[in-house]
Design an enzyme around this catalytic site. Structure first.
Site, PDB file in Angstrom:
ATOM      1  N   LYS A 183      10.833   0.317  -7.910  1.00 22.33           N
ATOM      2  CA  LYS A 183      10.195   1.615  -8.097  1.00 22.33           C
ATOM      3  C   LYS A 183      10.107   2.191  -6.694  1.00 22.33           C
ATOM      4  O   LYS A 183       9.276   1.792  -5.885  1.00 22.33           O
ATOM      5  CB  LYS A 183       8.811   1.441  -8.721  1.00 22.33           C
ATOM      6  N   GLY A 240       0.439  -2.214  -1.255  1.00 26.01           N
ATOM      7  CA  GLY A 240      -0.186  -0.894  -1.165  1.00 26.01           C
ATOM      8  C   GLY A 240      -1.692  -0.979  -1.270  1.00 26.01           C
ATOM      9  O   GLY A 240      -2.297  -1.971  -0.854  1.00 26.01           O
ATOM     10  N   SER A 241      -2.276   0.058  -1.852  1.00 25.50           N
ATOM     11  CA  SER A 241      -3.738   0.171  -1.884  1.00 25.50           C
ATOM     12  C   SER A 241      -4.355  -0.751  -2.926  1.00 25.50           C
ATOM     13  O   SER A 241      -3.700  -1.177  -3.880  1.00 25.50           O
ATOM     14  CB  SER A 241      -4.134   1.601  -2.222  1.00 25.50           C
ATOM     15  N   GLY A 244      -4.286   1.057  -6.348  1.00 30.82           N
ATOM     16  CA  GLY A 244      -2.979   1.012  -7.000  1.00 30.82           C
ATOM     17  C   GLY A 244      -2.631  -0.380  -7.500  1.00 30.82           C
ATOM     18  O   GLY A 244      -2.191  -0.568  -8.637  1.00 30.82           O
ATOM     19  N   GLY A 245      -2.851  -1.361  -6.642  1.00 27.89           N
ATOM     20  CA  GLY A 245      -2.505  -2.732  -7.009  1.00 27.89           C
ATOM     21  C   GLY A 245      -3.332  -3.231  -8.171  1.00 27.89           C
ATOM     22  O   GLY A 245      -2.818  -3.876  -9.092  1.00 27.89           O
ATOM     23  N   GLU A 264      -0.054  -7.187  -2.730  1.00 26.74           N
ATOM     24  CA  GLU A 264      -0.628  -7.355  -1.391  1.00 26.74           C
ATOM     25  C   GLU A 264      -1.312  -6.043  -1.084  1.00 26.74           C
ATOM     26  O   GLU A 264      -0.659  -5.005  -1.039  1.00 26.74           O
ATOM     27  CB  GLU A 264       0.482  -7.703  -0.393  1.00 26.74           C
ATOM     28  N   CYS A 301      -1.243  -3.456   7.438  1.00 22.12           N
ATOM     29  CA  CYS A 301      -2.242  -4.119   6.579  1.00 22.12           C
ATOM     30  C   CYS A 301      -3.029  -5.152   7.365  1.00 22.12           C
ATOM     31  O   CYS A 301      -4.072  -5.608   6.923  1.00 22.12           O
ATOM     32  CB  CYS A 301      -1.593  -4.746   5.356  1.00 22.12           C
ATOM     33  N   GLU A 392     -11.589  -0.834   3.601  1.00 19.90           N
ATOM     34  CA  GLU A 392     -10.555  -0.498   4.563  1.00 19.90           C
ATOM     35  C   GLU A 392     -10.480   1.022   4.771  1.00 19.90           C
ATOM     36  O   GLU A 392     -10.528   1.793   3.809  1.00 19.90           O
ATOM     37  CB  GLU A 392      -9.203  -1.000   4.041  1.00 19.90           C
TER      38      GLU A 392
END
Lengths: 528, 528
Positions: A183, A240-241, A244-245, A264, A301, A392
């Site tokens: 994606k 990603g965030s 989202g994850g 992650e 990250c 974060e």
């Protein structure tokens, strides 16, 4: 040339009507190419091709897979300036970073090629038959790791090459024998298409089955959701965030057949500054950390977003020097206006709290989409009572916490969410006095660093990139290094299976000469 | 003596008011001992003790953990007749089975003791520093597997010893360095308490921290749900029904911090009977399978509930002989009236469908709680169109599907849910003609068996017990064998960490003499 089309297997395709463009944050303007979002039909086609390709690819030899992976690396390098200039135009990152990340991406592909060519990674385990055993004869049983099936990979905004189209997730999945559907990340769709073309060319040149790889364009969340919910998808990789994850993780867990999601996500990477070290070299540490906090515009990250120390003169002095040093650094461009806006919003939200003290803020003229770095400080009680400070802030930003004593330092660490890394800055021997602090930190992180900075993730077998939730959704795996292949495989046993029908890794002759656990003895010898 | 109390760490405790008894299905009567369900306070106490114990236990040496595991085995054996008679009174299973399962349980504990004493299982991986590397120096990084934290284990109804209190999940978790809280199975709570007492005694004798183990009584679902949702729990092991396992999986996935759940659930274990084999030895196969279907009253997760063949005279003949043979076998007692009732209900539901043909049903007088075995047959189209036939009927029951051709056989296999095992019965060389069937079967199972029966799970390193969902919730792990320890651990890296503070497994001297991957070379040598 960038066409803006999806790759559905080896075919370029643009059946949809929804389009979008990428953005050059340095120029503050859209790039030219127009990308067409994939349709449900294209998604279904990609998954059917992947499912069909898996039948052949799952038993493709390690040597052939290695050819394919090395060919991808070669084709990426052959894209040359076109790739680098597209990368820069879609990220605002400098050419040196683009080339460095390309080198890392190519290196990852080649290290997985070496791994699967050698083939011992399948953890072949053999227990031979004992037909005369009492009270029951024992069967011959042989185990190896086999691929799960089609894997969906979500590219990361902050690593258009190394954690995206042909990045670590894709390289590991292809190495394991899984087809991959990427994606594509909408912020660098052009970079993604170029890399996808390299993968498709490599697949054709090395005779891989059509459908082993697809590249799916999308600027929203719907296409990603369709992919994760698709019954033919067997695992998901994401960088990603947390938001989202977690959304993808939830979708996967709610499926009729739940599938593994390795996401992650965020991390504030706590750094413990012990007092003797601060006394000895506080100024040097401040300079080093000013650099680490602003490296890559704080868009790593492993960015150190939390610095923990014991309230003292030397900690105050460190904060002062860190503040002085960090505002000396020229602000740099963030990846996208959306990322810049989120940074501004999240930073200001914390700065505006009455309980935080702003100690450094770059306030000179700042160019569009460039990030003004900032440092805050709070006391330990304040940090414990305000979980907003535990979140974060993606960008060049860090909070220094002044703990009242060692016990509070330990308590704070124990209350942190899971982290990718934890760092301890210590004078020689000083660390021995803080066993409870170190033990607490070890429980909360995937990697402990001594007298260094968390930024910089070495790609090597010993690296762990991952950690307790929410730094990743499954701490039992790493996202970086050869062992990240284990995310996409499962153990599989053959019982009394005819030798000629066994995969080469398990045949009695050991034709690949791999290391195997035979009757509890690790050996490369054939079985008599 | 069985007290009916919980073990909250080393303390027996019964603060609750809800009680229950176990049941002797052979006598069709309750057993005497009364068990007190754990309260929320007791659950919280158990978890706090486990969390505290983890601080010490996570870094306890492999040698010490091995002492503990061997002591558990010794204490279980010391329970002697008391354990065997309690087991039999709570299950209706014969003494021989009780002793066999005890032997297996003790064997599992000792094999994990050997594994952790030797210590190479932590997969120590070391990349040494390269201070002169260009353009950046390389840090020293060292990785090993570390325990996740407190693990909750749900005992299985059908294996009161080998998959329960001190069964495979507990042994693997304790071996890895995780404290264990067992949710005792209500059908064999007395057996569970006795084994728990053995674990507690072993922990005391070998100086393990209090809280390393607790045994929690419960007859409903509330206590289990509290445990899975408890923030101090870091992983869950379960063996049982799809409904139960999925409910726990969902709870774990919905937590703020999701945790891994390894649930080993249902399976119908398809068996493919190829035509030449049926021609050559159909009658022998029918006898063998009549035995496998009724073994342990069909109460094994590897019970062959689905037999697939190509419609032919030899398949008809096999069905006739299987029918004749299976009704010759005397029905045996099921574990509990609830299990017997579920068997009756699920079996009758399928038998009553107009599309199924009943070919064998034990109809002579059957004692209370004893299971009347049955065999049905359907054609391939009927099987494909009725997913009720794809579900497990826990007990001595099997469906024979007569496929119209090889393509339909392959289609049926591809449409099955995930399975623990798949079996192929083949004449010599015959299997070579069915590559697509074998490939499809491989995608659906965790273990492929050639010319055998799926019942009988050898405990050895090469065994995979687990498979695609719903046979397990995470096919990336096995529930049986030494490698099942990997369910409860995560990789962890130390970067530039002082040698004296590293765990022994990673020290440069390699004091444990374990096998390590050092700079990509597997070796037991120390590092210079």
């Amino acid at each position: 040339m960038i066409t803006g089309k999806n790759y559905i297997g080896q075919q370029q395709s643009a059946k949809g009507s929804k389009t979008y463009k990428t953005f050059n944050p340095l120029l503050n303007a859209e790039n030219e190419a127009k990308f067409t979002e994939a349709t449900t039909e294209e998604i279904n086609d990609a998954l059917q091709l992947a499912t069909d390709a898996f039948v052949e690819y799952k038993s493709t030899s390690g040597a052939k897979k290695a050819e394919f992976l090395n060919a991808i690396a070669d084709e990426i390098l052959a894209l040359d300036d076109k790739l680098i200039s597209t990368y820069c135009s879609e990220t605002g990152l400098p050419e040196g970073r683009a080339k460095g990340e390309r080198g890392r991406t190519v290196g990852q592909l080649r290290s997985f090629a070496d791994l699967v060519k050698e083939s011992s990674w399948v953890e072949a385990t053999i227990d031979t038959a004992q037909p005369d055993r009492q009270p029951m004869p024992k069967s011959d049983i042989r185990k190896l790791l086999v691929p799960l099936g089609p894997v969906v990979v979500f590219g990361a905004s902050n690593f258009p090459l190394a954690y995206s189209t042909a990045g670590g997730d894709t390289a590991a999945a292809l190495a394991s024998g899984c087809p991959v559907i990427v994606k594509s990340h909408p912020m660098h769709a052009g970079t993604g298409e170029l890399v996808a073309s390299a993968i498709v060319t490599a697949a054709e040149k090395t005779g891989m089955p059509n459908g082993i790889f697809s590249n799916i364009n999308s600027s929203g969340i719907d296409v990603g959701a369709q992919l994760v919910k698709h019954p033919q998808v067997k695992a998901v990789g994401f960088t990603g965030s947390i938001k989202g994850g977690r959304a993808l993780y939830n979708m996967a867990a709610e499926r009729k057949e739940p599938i593994p999601v390795f996401a992650e996500m965020g991390s504030i990477n706590p750094v413990v500054m012990l007092p003797e070290a601060l006394k000895q070299r506080g100024d040097d540490l401040a300079k080093t950390y000013a650099g680490s906090i602003t490296l890559g515009t704080g868009q790593f990250c492993t960015n150190p977003g939390l610095i923990l120390g014991l309230k003292s003169d030397e900690l105050s002095q460190f904060i002062n020097t860190l503040s002085d040093e960090i505002v000396k650094i020229e602000p740099s461009c963030m990846l996208h206006p959306n990322i810049h806006n989120a940074f501004q919003k999240n930073k200001e939200k914390i700065i505006s709290q009455s309980y935080t003290e702003l100690v450094a803020y770059y306030t000179d003229d700042v160019k569009t989409n460039h990030a003004s770095q900032a440092i805050l400080t709070v006391d330990g009680d304040t940090f414990l009572n305000n979980t907003t400070l535990h979140q974060e802030v993606f960008g060049p930003f860090s909070v220094v916490v002044q703990c009242k004593d060692t016990k509070q330092l330990e308590t704070i660490i124990s209350h942190l969410e899971g982290q990718l890394t934890g760092t301890v800055i210590s004078d020689s021997g000083e660390i021995d006095k803080y066993p409870a602090v170190i033990s607490a930190l070890q429980n909360r992180v995937g990697r402990l660093i001594f007298n260094g900075v968390p930024t910089g993730v070495e790609v090597c077998p010993s690296m762990v990139h991952g950690g307790p939730y929410p730094s990743s959704t499954d701490s039992r795996f790493t996202a970086v290094g050869i062992h990240s292949i284990k995310r996409w495989v499962r153990p599989f046993s053959y019982q009394d299976w005819p030798n000629n029908l066994l995969p080469d890794e398990l045949k009695k002759e050991n034709p690949l000469g791999i290391s195997r656990l035979v009757n509890n003895n690790q050996t490369k010898a054939p079985i008599k």
